[in-house]
Design a protein around this motif. Structure first.
Motif, PDB file in Angstrom:
ATOM      1  N   ASP A 163      -4.250   2.115  -3.063  1.00  0.00           N
ATOM      2  CA  ASP A 163      -4.621   0.874  -2.381  1.00  0.00           C
ATOM      3  C   ASP A 163      -4.454  -0.328  -3.302  1.00  0.00           C
ATOM      4  O   ASP A 163      -4.843  -0.270  -4.480  1.00  0.00           O
ATOM      5  CB  ASP A 163      -6.070   0.957  -1.894  1.00  0.00           C
ATOM      6  N   GLU A 209      -7.308  -5.519   5.923  1.00  0.00           N
ATOM      7  CA  GLU A 209      -8.120  -6.029   4.807  1.00  0.00           C
ATOM      8  C   GLU A 209      -8.635  -7.413   5.156  1.00  0.00           C
ATOM      9  O   GLU A 209      -7.891  -8.240   5.690  1.00  0.00           O
ATOM     10  CB  GLU A 209      -7.279  -6.081   3.531  1.00  0.00           C
ATOM     11  N   ALA A 268       0.848  -1.189   0.000  1.00  0.00           N
ATOM     12  CA  ALA A 268       0.000   0.000   0.000  1.00  0.00           C
ATOM     13  C   ALA A 268       0.883   1.237   0.000  1.00  0.00           C
ATOM     14  O   ALA A 268       1.220   1.774   1.040  1.00  0.00           O
ATOM     15  CB  ALA A 268      -0.931  -0.001   1.214  1.00  0.00           C
ATOM     16  N   ARG A 303      -4.258   0.415   8.132  1.00  0.00           N
ATOM     17  CA  ARG A 303      -5.034  -0.316   7.127  1.00  0.00           C
ATOM     18  C   ARG A 303      -5.079  -1.804   7.444  1.00  0.00           C
ATOM     19  O   ARG A 303      -4.051  -2.411   7.762  1.00  0.00           O
ATOM     20  CB  ARG A 303      -4.424  -0.125   5.739  1.00  0.00           C
ATOM     21  N   VAL A 306     -11.778  -3.272   2.863  1.00  0.00           N
ATOM     22  CA  VAL A 306     -10.615  -2.527   3.334  1.00  0.00           C
ATOM     23  C   VAL A 306     -11.049  -1.620   4.481  1.00  0.00           C
ATOM     24  O   VAL A 306     -12.088  -0.956   4.403  1.00  0.00           O
ATOM     25  CB  VAL A 306      -9.997  -1.692   2.201  1.00  0.00           C
TER      26      VAL A 306
END
Length: 214
Positions: free
Chosen positions: A72, A88, A58, A86, A97
């Motif tokens: 992203d 996921e 990222a 972040r 996300v």
């Protein structure tokens, strides 16, 4: 595929609603809250909990003060607050996300929609008799609005783990025609403007990969 979606709707577990269940505030970090019920099969995840993304997956560049522009790996550009973490989690049809604030409990959630319109997706997520978030304790609509290519709902509810929460759920058509949702959540004790601010920034900067955006 169409037949599978029809069957899912008939049993009251739509794809959109399944994604909502996957991204409940309690489903990330602290686990599912009590009384959440069984997880719909459409939200089967690849792992029980998300893992923070590394810098190798990222990349980002500087943008407005207090924000960074993230490229992203899921496939879009978006401005997010600096210092937010972040994670996921993979659903059956699309990844979810999440960007979390380390200090005040705010959160952004971004995911692709399976329904044909933003309004349809939001209606299913709110009102499905099995998993709609209107069934959450303390649910109260704060505001509702829609346009030709978007629909938005602001509400509060009482989370079994995190306490009273406020949510702004915005579903929209991106520049490439794909439908997405961006949800901003935070403690009910925060001002609505503070919870909404990251959503406003995210919407204004959101651009799918290989797409020319204004």
């Amino acid at each position: 595929m169409l037949g599978a979606l029809v069957v899912a709707v008939l049993v009251g577990v739509s794809v959109g609603v399944g994604v909502w269940f996957l991204i409940r505030d309690t489903s990330l970090g602290s686990g599912l809250g009590s009384g959440a019920g069984p997880t719909p099969s459409v939200t089967a995840a690849s792992s029980p909990s998300p893992s923070p993304s590394s810098s190798s997956t990222a990349s980002s560049s500087s943008t407005a003060t207090g924000y960074r522009r993230a490229q992203d790996p899921v496939g879009y550009t978006i401005d997010v607050p600096k210092g937010w973490t972040r994670t996921e989690k993979q659903g059956q049809l699309a990844p979810v996300v999440v960007y979390d604030a380390p200090a005040d409990g705010r959160r952004l959630q971004i995911f692709r929609l399976a329904e044909d319109t933003p309004a349809r997706s939001l209606d299913l997520a709110e009102n499905d008799p099995g998993y709609g978030f209107s069934r959450q304790p303390g649910y109260q609509v704060l505001d509702r609005a829609s346009g030709t290519t978007w629909a938005e709902l602001a509400y509060r509810y009482d989370d079994s783990d995190l306490g009273a929460r406020q949510v702004v759920d915005h579903r929209f058509e991106a520049a490439d025609g794909t439908l997405y949702a961006i949800r901003a959540t935070g403690p009910a004790s925060l001002t609505p403007a503070l919870v909404r601010e990251p959503l406003t920034r995210a919407l204004g900067s959101f651009c799918p990969a290989e797409t020319e955006c204004d």
